[in-house]
Design a protein around this motif. Structure first.
Motif, PDB file in Angstrom:
ATOM      1  N   ARG A  67      -1.289   7.122   5.283  1.00  0.00           N
ATOM      2  CA  ARG A  67      -0.942   7.760   4.412  1.00  0.00           C
ATOM      3  C   ARG A  67      -1.639   7.924   3.061  1.00  0.00           C
ATOM      4  NH1 ARG A  67       3.558  10.481   7.480  1.00  0.00           N
ATOM      5  NH2 ARG A  67       2.849  11.645   9.407  1.00  0.00           N
ATOM      6  N   SER A  68      -1.015   6.668   2.305  1.00  0.00           N
ATOM      7  CA  SER A  68      -0.836   6.712   1.229  1.00  0.00           C
ATOM      8  C   SER A  68      -2.748   6.211   0.924  1.00  0.00           C
ATOM      9  CB  SER A  68      -0.066   5.259   0.677  1.00  0.00           C
ATOM     10  OG  SER A  68      -0.412   5.594  -0.877  1.00  0.00           O
ATOM     11  N   ALA A  69      -2.750   4.973   1.707  1.00  0.00           N
ATOM     12  CA  ALA A  69      -4.465   4.822   1.925  1.00  0.00           C
ATOM     13  C   ALA A  69      -5.420   6.011   1.835  1.00  0.00           C
ATOM     14  CB  ALA A  69      -4.323   4.388   2.658  1.00  0.00           C
TER      15      ALA A  69
ATOM     16  N   ALA B 219       3.253   5.554   6.709  1.00  0.00           N
ATOM     17  CA  ALA B 219       3.432   5.809   5.197  1.00  0.00           C
ATOM     18  C   ALA B 219       2.236   4.990   4.306  1.00  0.00           C
ATOM     19  CB  ALA B 219       4.267   5.248   4.454  1.00  0.00           C
ATOM     20  N   ALA B 220       2.072   3.771   4.789  1.00  0.00           N
ATOM     21  CA  ALA B 220       0.642   3.053   4.181  1.00  0.00           C
ATOM     22  C   ALA B 220      -0.567   3.576   4.572  1.00  0.00           C
ATOM     23  CB  ALA B 220       0.627   1.722   4.913  1.00  0.00           C
TER      24      ALA B 220
ATOM     25  N   ILE C 156       0.511  -0.758   0.084  1.00  0.00           N
ATOM     26  CA  ILE C 156       0.210  -0.029  -0.035  1.00  0.00           C
ATOM     27  C   ILE C 156       1.262   0.868  -0.038  1.00  0.00           C
ATOM     28  CG2 ILE C 156      -0.330   0.277   2.918  1.00  0.00           C
ATOM     29  CD1 ILE C 156      -3.339   1.500  -0.148  1.00  0.00           C
ATOM     30  N   GLU C 157       2.130   0.952   0.956  1.00  0.00           N
ATOM     31  CA  GLU C 157       2.754   2.071   0.569  1.00  0.00           C
ATOM     32  C   GLU C 157       3.481   2.364  -0.424  1.00  0.00           C
ATOM     33  OE1 GLU C 157       5.672  -0.660   2.202  1.00  0.00           O
ATOM     34  OE2 GLU C 157       3.183   0.110   2.216  1.00  0.00           O
ATOM     35  N   THR C 158       3.890   1.934  -2.213  1.00  0.00           N
ATOM     36  CA  THR C 158       4.660   1.702  -2.950  1.00  0.00           C
ATOM     37  C   THR C 158       3.668   1.712  -4.052  1.00  0.00           C
ATOM     38  OG1 THR C 158       5.109  -0.568  -2.654  1.00  0.00           O
ATOM     39  CG2 THR C 158       6.301   1.558  -1.798  1.00  0.00           C
TER      40      THR C 158
ATOM     41  N   ALA D  36      -3.858   9.655   0.551  1.00  0.00           N
ATOM     42  CA  ALA D  36      -4.529  11.236   0.332  1.00  0.00           C
ATOM     43  C   ALA D  36      -5.108  10.202  -1.735  1.00  0.00           C
ATOM     44  CB  ALA D  36      -2.791  10.264  -0.910  1.00  0.00           C
ATOM     45  N   HIS D  37      -5.867   8.478  -1.297  1.00  0.00           N
ATOM     46  CA  HIS D  37      -6.398   7.956  -2.301  1.00  0.00           C
ATOM     47  C   HIS D  37      -8.132   8.083  -1.862  1.00  0.00           C
ATOM     48  CE1 HIS D  37      -3.497   8.183  -5.290  1.00  0.00           C
ATOM     49  NE2 HIS D  37      -2.505   7.844  -4.434  1.00  0.00           N
TER      50      HIS D  37
ATOM     51  N   THR E 131       6.836   3.660   8.283  1.00  0.00           N
ATOM     52  CA  THR E 131       6.265   2.299   7.198  1.00  0.00           C
ATOM     53  C   THR E 131       4.880   2.497   6.759  1.00  0.00           C
ATOM     54  OG1 THR E 131       8.413   1.402   6.551  1.00  0.00           O
ATOM     55  CG2 THR E 131       7.017   0.563   5.829  1.00  0.00           C
TER      56      THR E 131
END
Length: 153
Positions: free
Chosen positions: A57-59, A54-55, A24-26, A61-62, A51
């Motif tokens: 935050r990635s979720a 970051a996972a 999920i982070e990448t 952001a979307h 990490t």
């Protein structure tokens, strides 16, 4: 195999959704989603707090407006003994593993190799969510923890 099973279950239920495979982070994501579901306990299998955050935050952001992130994690009390974590840190450093154990990380020998998991102390999951810009919409604790998160907007 899990992605194909998900697609098959959705097809039978008459539901359409995109299934993405990757960390999920990448993983490359396009658009916004109403729901992110982290597989059972997988959040506890992500090493290092930065990490994990970051996972999230990635979720985030979307995440579509009003969307949710749902995850489960392993609940644990703080581990009182410092010697095991100190030895693990020493071995990681000497071996050049690129991994530094954190408090409440558990590494065990299992058939097929080593197994890692992070056991969350009380309040720790909420702290990570806040650090990622999320707020808790629901929290259920028992032998394991379940949490639903929403964007902190």
């Amino acid at each position: 195999a899990a992605a194909e099973l998900s697609r098959e279950i959705m097809r039978k239920a008459g539901v359409q959704a995109h299934v993405r495979i990757g960390g999920i982070e990448t993983v490359a994501l396009d658009g916004h989603f109403d729901l992110f579901i982290f597989s059972w306990y997988c959040y506890s299998y992500i090493a290092h707090r930065p990490t994990r955050v970051a996972a999230l935050r990635s979720a985030r952001a979307h995440l579509a407006p009003g969307g949710r992130i749902i995850l489960s994690y392993i609940v644990g009390e703080p581990i009182p003994k410092r010697l095991p974590i100190t030895l693990a840190a020493l071995v990681a450093r000497v071996s050049g593993a690129g991994w530094r154990p954190e408090k409440n990380d558990v590494v065990s020998f299992e058939p097929g190799g080593l197994h890692f998991e992070h056991h969350f102390a009380p309040g720790e999951i909420e702290d990570e969510a806040r650090e990622a810009g999320l707020q808790v919409a629901a929290l259920q604790l028992g032998d394991d923890g379940h949490i639903a998160l929403i964007a902190d907007d």
